[in-house]
Motif scaffolding. Structure first.
Motif, short mmCIF file in Angstrom:
data_model
loop_
_atom_site.label_atom_id
_atom_site.label_comp_id
_atom_site.label_asym_id
_atom_site.label_seq_id
_atom_site.Cartn_x
_atom_site.Cartn_y
_atom_site.Cartn_z
N ALA A 166 0.83 -1.21 0.00
CA ALA A 166 0.00 0.00 0.00
C ALA A 166 0.86 1.25 0.00
CB ALA A 166 -0.93 -0.01 1.23
N PHE A 167 1.96 1.23 0.79
CA PHE A 167 2.88 2.37 0.84
C PHE A 167 3.54 2.58 -0.53
CE2 PHE A 167 7.10 4.20 1.68
CZ PHE A 167 6.73 5.33 2.40
N GLY A 168 3.99 1.48 -1.13
CA GLY A 168 4.62 1.58 -2.46
C GLY A 168 3.65 2.06 -3.52
N TRP A 169 2.40 1.63 -3.41
CA TRP A 169 1.38 2.07 -4.37
C TRP A 169 1.14 3.56 -4.24
CZ3 TRP A 169 -1.00 -0.52 -8.28
CH2 TRP A 169 -2.09 0.09 -8.87
N TYR A 170 1.11 4.04 -3.00
CA TYR A 170 0.88 5.47 -2.77
C TYR A 170 2.01 6.31 -3.35
CZ TYR A 170 0.16 9.88 -0.29
OH TYR A 170 -0.03 11.21 0.03
N SER A 172 7.16 -4.52 -4.99
CA SER A 172 7.75 -5.84 -5.24
C SER A 172 8.27 -6.47 -3.96
CB SER A 172 8.88 -5.71 -6.26
OG SER A 172 8.41 -5.20 -7.49
N PHE A 173 8.87 -5.66 -3.10
CA PHE A 173 9.37 -6.19 -1.84
C PHE A 173 8.21 -6.63 -0.94
CE2 PHE A 173 11.08 -5.71 2.55
CZ PHE A 173 12.06 -6.70 2.47
N GLY A 174 7.12 -5.87 -0.96
CA GLY A 174 5.94 -6.27 -0.21
C GLY A 174 5.38 -7.61 -0.70
N LEU A 175 5.35 -7.79 -2.02
CA LEU A 175 4.91 -9.06 -2.59
C LEU A 175 5.85 -10.20 -2.20
CD1 LEU A 175 3.87 -7.87 -6.16
CD2 LEU A 175 2.34 -8.68 -4.35
N PHE A 176 7.16 -9.90 -2.16
CA PHE A 176 8.15 -10.89 -1.74
C PHE A 176 7.89 -11.32 -0.29
CE2 PHE A 176 12.24 -12.15 0.04
CZ PHE A 176 12.75 -13.00 -0.94
N MET A 177 7.60 -10.35 0.57
CA MET A 177 7.30 -10.64 1.97
C MET A 177 6.08 -11.55 2.09
SD MET A 177 7.84 -6.88 3.71
CE MET A 177 7.19 -7.42 5.30
N ILE A 178 5.02 -11.20 1.36
CA ILE A 178 3.79 -11.99 1.44
C ILE A 178 4.02 -13.40 0.92
CG2 ILE A 178 1.47 -12.21 0.46
CD1 ILE A 178 1.22 -9.18 0.62
N ARG A 228 4.08 5.30 -5.67
CA ARG A 228 4.37 4.87 -7.04
C ARG A 228 5.81 4.34 -7.19
NH1 ARG A 228 -0.54 5.31 -7.32
NH2 ARG A 228 -1.67 6.79 -8.64
N GLU A 229 6.21 3.50 -6.22
CA GLU A 229 7.56 2.91 -6.23
C GLU A 229 7.42 1.40 -6.41
OE1 GLU A 229 10.49 4.07 -6.34
OE2 GLU A 229 10.32 6.17 -5.74
N MET A 230 7.83 0.91 -7.59
CA MET A 230 7.66 -0.51 -7.89
C MET A 230 8.54 -1.40 -7.02
SD MET A 230 5.29 -1.47 -9.81
CE MET A 230 5.90 -3.15 -9.88
N TRP A 231 9.71 -0.89 -6.60
CA TRP A 231 10.58 -1.75 -5.79
C TRP A 231 9.96 -1.99 -4.42
CZ3 TRP A 231 12.85 -0.66 -1.08
CH2 TRP A 231 12.86 0.67 -0.66
N ILE A 232 9.23 -1.01 -3.88
CA ILE A 232 8.56 -1.20 -2.59
C ILE A 232 7.41 -2.19 -2.74
CG2 ILE A 232 7.30 -0.08 -0.73
CD1 ILE A 232 8.76 2.50 -1.35
#
Length: 209
Positions: A118-122, A130-136, A124-128
């Motif tokens: 959600a933070f990365g979406w806000y 992607s890292f969130g998806l990696f965590m999940i 607009r940072e794809m690396w954030i």
């Protein structure tokens, strides 16, 4: 291998990369920090040092839900009567008791990963994102599963590439990728202090090294 050893190895990799690319002091600190985090990242699939640092501890959620349960229970006892009071009291007890058995650290990593996305979406940072998806994804994997394989290295390297493209600091990809790789090398069965190894080429080839 303990998390502290992985963190130190990753930090050493980051320092080595910083020296190699002749990074300025500020960038050197960043590369060391990224190497440290990357050295711990494969263990997001378990209750390790990094997972405990980047996610809220489950006790905070326990206490929050328990407090809400107490409020609901007291409100039900004071306000309602009959069946409504029984239902309100039952809900309160469920919120106080059940989370202690159902909510573990993996669940908290899942929630933290969702927040990171959600933070990365806000921003607009794809690396954030992607890292969130990696965590999940890590929360659904067994320990020393895909995060401890070539697949994990490739995915994490791509995340670090997105990060380097975002902040434009040379050496980020090397620091993250080699820091991640250091964890896998230190978890290999050929080392005398490891009883188990890792499956480098899973899911295609499941031999343990």
């Amino acid at each position: 291998m303990k998390g502290t050893s992985h963190a130190l190895a990753g930090a050493g990799v980051g320092l080595g990369v910083a020296i190699w690319v002749d990074a300025p002091p500020t960038a050197t600190g960043l590369l060391i920090g990224l190497g440290c985090v990357s050295g711990l990242a494969p263990d997001l699939d378990t209750n390790g040092k990094l997972s405990n640092r980047i996610s809220l501890h489950r006790k905070w959620l326990w206490y929050t839900l328990a407090l809400i349960g107490v409020i609901i229970g007291v409100y039900s006892l004071i306000t309602f009567s009959g069946i409504a009071k029984l239902i309100g009291t039952a809900i309160a007890l469920i919120m106080i008791i059940v989370p202690r058995f159902l909510i573990n650290q993996r669940f908290m990593i899942f929630l933290s990963g969702t927040a990171v996305i959600a933070f990365g979406w806000y921003w607009r940072e794809m690396w954030i994102i992607s890292f969130g998806l990696f965590m999940i994804a890590a929360t659904f994997l067994p320990h020393r599963g895909l995060t401890h394989s070539v697949v994990g290295i490739l995915i994490f390297s791509y995340i670090s590439f997105l990060l380097e493209q975002s902040i434009l600091i040379n050496g980020v990809v090397y620091s993250c990728s080699l820091g991640y790789l250091s964890h896998l090398l230190m978890d290999m069965k050929c080392l005398p202090f490891n009883k188990k190894g890792i499956k480098w080429f899973q899911p295609v080839y499941n031999r343990e090294f």
